[in-house]
Scaffold this motif. Sequence first.
Motif, PDB file in Angstrom:
ATOM      1  N   UNK A   8       5.951   3.369   0.432  1.00 50.56           N
ATOM      2  CA  UNK A   8       5.469   4.574   1.030  1.00 50.56           C
ATOM      3  C   UNK A   8       4.096   4.327   1.949  1.00 50.56           C
ATOM      4  N   UNK A   9       4.106   5.533   3.071  1.00 51.97           N
ATOM      5  CA  UNK A   9       2.942   5.258   3.945  1.00 51.97           C
ATOM      6  C   UNK A   9       2.265   6.610   3.608  1.00 51.97           C
ATOM      7  N   UNK A  10       0.888   6.464   2.898  1.00 50.81           N
ATOM      8  CA  UNK A  10       0.124   7.458   2.766  1.00 50.81           C
ATOM      9  C   UNK A  10      -1.067   7.727   3.716  1.00 50.81           C
ATOM     10  N   UNK A  25       8.810   4.333   4.532  1.00 47.27           N
ATOM     11  CA  UNK A  25       8.910   3.487   5.635  1.00 47.27           C
ATOM     12  C   UNK A  25      10.436   2.890   5.757  1.00 47.27           C
ATOM     13  N   UNK A  26      10.992   3.370   7.028  1.00 48.91           N
ATOM     14  CA  UNK A  26      12.502   3.286   7.174  1.00 48.91           C
ATOM     15  C   UNK A  26      12.778   2.201   7.950  1.00 48.91           C
ATOM     16  N   UNK A  36       3.763  -1.452  14.376  1.00 46.90           N
ATOM     17  CA  UNK A  36       3.984   0.011  14.198  1.00 46.90           C
ATOM     18  C   UNK A  36       5.367   0.255  13.011  1.00 46.90           C
ATOM     19  N   UNK A  37       5.392   1.357  12.067  1.00 45.25           N
ATOM     20  CA  UNK A  37       6.456   1.508  11.253  1.00 45.25           C
ATOM     21  C   UNK A  37       7.238   2.810  11.849  1.00 45.25           C
ATOM     22  N   UNK A  38       8.430   3.022  11.291  1.00 46.00           N
ATOM     23  CA  UNK A  38       9.267   4.049  11.366  1.00 46.00           C
ATOM     24  C   UNK A  38       9.123   4.699  10.009  1.00 46.00           C
ATOM     25  N   UNK A  39       8.423   5.872  10.187  1.00 46.13           N
ATOM     26  CA  UNK A  39       8.320   6.611   8.740  1.00 46.13           C
ATOM     27  C   UNK A  39       9.180   7.908   8.984  1.00 46.13           C
ATOM     28  N   UNK A  40       9.803   8.186   7.567  1.00 44.27           N
ATOM     29  CA  UNK A  40      10.315   9.513   7.326  1.00 44.27           C
ATOM     30  C   UNK A  40       9.444  10.238   6.373  1.00 44.27           C
ATOM     31  N   UNK A  47      11.755  11.638  11.388  1.00 44.44           N
ATOM     32  CA  UNK A  47      10.982  10.413  11.376  1.00 44.44           C
ATOM     33  C   UNK A  47      10.399  10.291  12.695  1.00 44.44           C
ATOM     34  N   UNK A  48       9.212   9.479  12.678  1.00 44.20           N
ATOM     35  CA  UNK A  48       8.344   9.208  13.651  1.00 44.20           C
ATOM     36  C   UNK A  48       7.816   7.735  13.804  1.00 44.20           C
ATOM     37  N   UNK A  49       7.771   7.083  14.848  1.00 43.67           N
ATOM     38  CA  UNK A  49       7.048   5.850  14.978  1.00 43.67           C
ATOM     39  C   UNK A  49       5.373   6.184  14.710  1.00 43.67           C
ATOM     40  N   UNK A  50       4.968   5.166  14.234  1.00 43.95           N
ATOM     41  CA  UNK A  50       3.424   5.283  13.760  1.00 43.95           C
ATOM     42  C   UNK A  50       2.715   4.077  13.751  1.00 43.95           C
ATOM     43  N   UNK A  51       1.469   4.152  14.277  1.00 42.26           N
ATOM     44  CA  UNK A  51       0.490   2.988  14.313  1.00 42.26           C
ATOM     45  C   UNK A  51      -0.474   3.575  13.073  1.00 42.26           C
ATOM     46  N   UNK A  52      -0.503   3.177  12.079  1.00 43.91           N
ATOM     47  CA  UNK A  52      -1.481   3.939  11.074  1.00 43.91           C
ATOM     48  C   UNK A  52      -2.932   3.491  11.226  1.00 43.91           C
ATOM     49  N   UNK A  53      -3.826   4.519  11.145  1.00 44.12           N
ATOM     50  CA  UNK A  53      -5.145   4.347  11.231  1.00 44.12           C
ATOM     51  C   UNK A  53      -5.839   4.078  10.102  1.00 44.12           C
TER      52      UNK A  53
END
Length: 75
Positions: A8-10, A25-26, A36-40, A47-53
């Motif tokens: 999980x990305x929180x 994270x998918x 980056x991660x693809x996250x649902x 789903x989106x591509x995200x570079x977590x901060x």
Amino acid sequence: MKAAVGDRLIIESLHLDGPRRTGIITALHHSDGSPPYVVRWLDEEHETLIFPGPDAHVEPRREHRREEEARPAAR
């Protein structure tokens, strides 16, 4: 930050008492688990591509499995 598929990305809110976003994270773009991660997203079911901060953290899959096992079964 390192992650695996199924973690999980929180993302915490930047505002006091604001909502947090949670996603699964998918897909990974790097074999070492770095962003980056693809996250649902659970609240929006897309789903989106995200570079977590710095407001984000990863909850490993094994931790949220333990939480689910500890909950009483629904009747």
